[in-house]
Write an enzyme that holds these catalytic residues in place. Structure first.
Site, short mmCIF file in Angstrom:
data_model
loop_
_atom_site.label_atom_id
_atom_site.label_comp_id
_atom_site.label_asym_id
_atom_site.label_seq_id
_atom_site.Cartn_x
_atom_site.Cartn_y
_atom_site.Cartn_z
CG ASP A 1 -35.42 -21.50 16.75
OD1 ASP A 1 -35.46 -22.73 16.57
OD2 ASP A 1 -34.76 -20.97 17.66
CD1 TRP A 2 -38.20 -27.83 14.15
CD2 TRP A 2 -36.96 -26.21 13.27
NE1 TRP A 2 -37.57 -28.34 13.00
CE2 TRP A 2 -36.81 -27.36 12.46
CE3 TRP A 2 -36.27 -25.05 12.90
CZ2 TRP A 2 -36.02 -27.39 11.32
CZ3 TRP A 2 -35.47 -25.08 11.77
CH2 TRP A 2 -35.35 -26.24 10.99
#
Length: 861
Positions: A221-222
């Protein structure tokens, strides 16, 4: 040695590490030496935005994941996947960051509109169908967020404590289904599970890559990769975004120091190259361009909106309505004209042309019945961002706004016309700018107005040159969804009078000078959360066209000649780490609450039918924050009761992504759940109300007035103490039943469950087929979702084991075969085990409405 190994061998260590570290926010790195092109990613799952947030490049807005799961229809899910893939190719995207396979552990979860259901089997089957559709077009799907990312509170840092059996049987199950379906990408979550954060967690190796055999890429995930050595030594393959990253040069140094084996980097690169082969980024043939969205695409969205609508109540068979018997219809509620078609956050897109419930009914009843709208109540929150319907560009006169980038000296370095005052990513050379300026003219701006600005750092908002907001908003979170998409708002109320100004640079003094909002209040997360009410400022309105245009260096002859307006100018200083998002918003102040309610009641009284559309707001339900209550925001409950008191033919449509409390449900004739229906939601709703389509949905999650589980960690730990008993499995252990059970939905006909056939004896570890005969006992053709549940004798637990849909004409019998997978009979005890003995098989319409019951014996030999 295969072709991928040969390509890996051509790369030095620096090149390998560069490939497994994001090149930009949304792209992977290219490597021309081996013919590798960059791969573009984009958020999903209710549309494909593309690499940038720009309202001028629209996207189809699909029904929310909860809506899609409510269809219980894998063929429709596959079609939605194909549509997502077509949108991705149209926008040059290789990897769609969807589907979300986390579960509805608690109805308070703020992001549940992006997840399918509370049940692992339903989630796994719908998710697998979506994956198949996306990847059939050569676009990668991403199963996210692996794993136990089921709430938003402290989602970046919480440690989910889940015992092994529950983890295997419930939360890992949809991801296993995705891998079995051949998904090409899995996203590791922000949170930890039983200690390690997921980008460093052993669960990436086992069971994901080992037992299940996942051969694709694990993307973070970012911003979820926060270490160099620990994450690189784990089975994490790609750290996004870039180029700034804990990997990069630090990872090169770690490999050379012997802290990370280069063979681990080679495996990551090999997986990345395999993905590139699958999506065409290692192909020399250019991808064929995709055509724009077609009427066929919109027809599909309309069909899914209707198929996902759940009919919870239909007293006296009021629905469907006969348009020939209607002369006047009241459409009531703030969501009727301004619905939430999507959940927003990272799942949001700029839709092409959304159809509201009011639009859909007016179109469907055109020439037959009058349709009258009354909002009834005003929902708290800042005003809506300005757009082409509410503002003009002060420089050109076009509908929309003017956006300028200014350097440190205040000189303009870029200017562009925009269509929305909500700018997650202003265009132009933003990295060279010190300030973003948004300006707009408001027509017909006499009276009281609420104006608002949003962003991190210093916000300076003027109205006709007079400062009304001047505040520095400190960043209080590292959550990228909040930083980049949902900065806090500052709101104030002003009063405008129709007096001309002599000079926009020297406005008349206001009657009541405005003061900046209280800086000690602190920002509140959420895209429209945390308005700070300022004092009323008396301002003069009526800037002439030539003065405004020349003030901005434009020509009044370009579309403003003879036109007057009020000029709003927002300047937001860009600060490091503060994201780029900024918002300029304004709307007339709401009318008197009592008068608005009275107008809605009178409209209902004067109509044969009243359709009341209620729902959640972005403050109440959105990414980055869990819900505090299941109650509808504002006075919506009072509005429903007031309308129902004067019109017995009251229909309530719930516009939400997840469950809400409905204390008025017994007061109204009909209740429909429309979810976040996408941009064709208004037409799909009209089709359902008027009987052109059956409300085909069944609840993918239990609806109740209270939550059984909490989403709030204690000391950073969220204990899944309920074990596997979430949703309906938890409610089966309660004395009081929920309001509506998982699987419930009425449709427009009735069904009799007549017979269930099961084998008397079955062998463990093999699928089992059961047969169910039903009969359509109603007056219309219909579709029924036959649900089969299993239980053990003397055990109050019950779980969904299989489902299948059947259609039949009035009076017709139909037989459906429901396949129960071997896993439905198994439990986890260090390995998958099947207990011998009797199993009860129940079939029916929901987790509680199961009229057919039979027994089978599971035994070896």
């Amino acid at each position: 040695m295969d072709d991928l190994d040969r390509l890996v061998d051509k790369l030095d260590l620096e090149a390998k590490v560069r490939l497994v570290t994001g090149a930009t926010v949304w792209r992977t790195a290219a490597e021309p030496a081996i013919g590798l092109e960059p791969m573009a990613t984009s958020d999903g799952p209710a549309g494909v935005r593309g690499e940038g947030w720009d309202e001028r490049r629209t996207s189809l807005s699909l029904p929310s994941a909860t809506a899609l799961a409510a269809t219980w229809d894998e063929s429709l899910a596959r079609s939605m996947g194909e549509l997502l893939a077509d949108e991705a190719r149209r926008k040059g995207v290789h990897v769609v960051l969807a589907p979300t396979l986390n579960l509805h552990r608690s109805p308070l979860g703020g992001r549940h509109f992006e997840c399918y259901s509370e049940d692992p089997l339903l989630t796994g089957r719908i998710g697998a169908a979506m994956i198949a559709g996306i990847q059939s077009r050569g676009v990668a799907a991403t199963a996210k967020h692996y794993v136990a990312n089921d709430s938003e509170t402290d989602r970046l840092t919480l440690d989910a404590r889940v015992e092994e059996r529950t983890l295997r049987e419930v939360y890992l199950a949809p991801f296993e289904a995705a891998v079995r379906a051949g998904v090409w990408v899995v996203m590791s979550a922000y949170n930890g599970v039983n200690g390690p954060t997921m980008s460093e967690n052993p669960l990436l190796a086992e069971p994901l890559k080992g037992e299940w055999g996942f051969d694709g890429v694990v993307v973070s995930d970012w911003g979820a990769v926060r270490s160099t050595v620990a994450s690189a030594r784990a089975a994490q393959d790609l750290a996004m975004p870039g180029p700034e990253s804990p990997w990069g040069a630090a990872l090169v140094a770690a490999v050379r120091a012997g802290e990370v084996p280069e063979s681990a980097i080679d495996d990551k690169v090999r997986r990345l190259l395999r993905l590139a082969t699958r999506v065409g980024a290692l192909s020399t043939a250019p991808a064929s361009p995709m055509a724009a969205a077609s009427s066929r695409d919109r027809a599909l969205l309309r069909r899914v909106a209707a198929a996902s609508t759940v009919l919870l109540r239909n007293k006296g068979a009021l629905l469907p309505l006969d348009p020939h018997n209607l002369a006047r219809v009241a459409v009531i509620g703030p969501h009727a004209a301004h619905p939430r078609i999507q959940g927003g956050g990272s799942a949001g897109v700029y839709p092409e042309s959304p159809v509201t419930p009011l639009d859909g009914l007016r179109t469907a009843l055109y020439g037959r019945a009058e349709v009258h709208h009354a909002p009834g109540v005003h929902l708290d929150g800042p005003p809506a961002p300005l757009d082409t319907t509410t503002a003009r560009n002060p420089r050109t006169g076009e509908p929309g706004l003017l956006v300028r980038l200014l350097d440190a000296a205040g000189a303009e370095i870029h200017a562009e016309h925009r269509l929305s005052g909500r700018l997650p990513e202003p265009g132009g050379p933003i990295d060279e700018a010190a300030t973003v300026e948004i300006s707009a003219l408001l027509p017909d701006a006499e009276g009281s107005w609420d104006v608002a600005a949003a962003g991190w750092g210093r916000l300076h908002l003027t109205v006709n040159g007079r400062t009304v907001i001047d505040e520095t908003v400190p960043r209080h979170t590292d959550d990228p969804a909040t930083v980049h998409l949902a900065p806090p708002y500052r709101t104030t109320r002003i009063t405008l009078s129709p007096t001309d100004l002599a000079d926009p640079a020297h406005p008349a003094e206001p009657a009541h000078p405005a003061e900046p909002a209280d800086p000690t209040a602190g920002p509140t997360a959420g895209p429209t959360a945390g308005p700070t009410a300022g004092p009323t400022a008396g301002l003069t309105a009526g800037l002439t066209a030539d003065r405004v245009a020349r003030h901005h260096g434009g020509d009044p002859a370009t579309g403003l000649a003879g036109w007057r307006g009020v000029e709003l100018v927002l300047r937001r200083e860009l600060v490091p780490g503060g994201g780029r998002a900024c918002v300029l918003a304004a709307a007339p102040a709401p009318l008197d609450a009592a008068a608005a309610m009275a107008a809605a009641v009178e409209a209902a009284r004067a109509s044969e039918v009243a359709v009341v559309v209620v729902g959640t707001t972005e403050q109440a339900e959105g990414e980055g924050v869990d819900r505090e209550t299941l109650a509808l925001p504002g006075a919506q409950d009072a509005l429903v009761s007031a309308v129902a008191a004067v019109n017995p033919a009251t229909i309530v449509v719930v516009n939400s992504g997840g469950p809400v409390a409905m204390p008025w449900r017994e007061e109204v004739a009909a209740v429909l759940v429309g979810w976040f229906p996408g941009e064709e939601g208004g037409n799909g709703l009209a089709d359902v109300l008027l009987g052109r389509a059956e409300p085909g949905g069944r609840l993918p999650t239990t609806w109740a007035d209270r939550a059984l589980t909490s989403t709030t960690p204690r000391d950073g730990v969220l204990v899944y103490a309920e074990g596997p008993h979430i949703g309906y499995r938890g409610w089966l252990r309660e004395q009081e039943p929920p309001v509506y059970w998982f699987g419930h939905g009425l449709g427009y006909t009735s069904w009799a469950y007549e017979e269930l056939w099961v084998p008397e004896r079955v062998v463990p570890d093999r699928p089992v087929r059961v047969h169910v005969r039903v009969r359509n006992t109603g007056p219309r053709p219909g579709r029924e979702v036959v649900q089969v549940y299993l239980s053990r004798p003397h055990d109050g637990d019950r779980w969904l084991a299989g489902f299948a849909a059947v259609t039949a004409e009035p009076g017709e019998r139909a037989e459906v075969v429901v396949e129960l997978p071997a896993r439905a009979f198994q439990h986890w005890a260090g390995a998958w085990c099947t207990a011998e003995g009797e199993v009860r098989v129940r079939a029916g319409r929901s987790a509680a409405d199961l009229p057919l019951d039979a027994a089978m014996t599971v035994a070896y030999g």
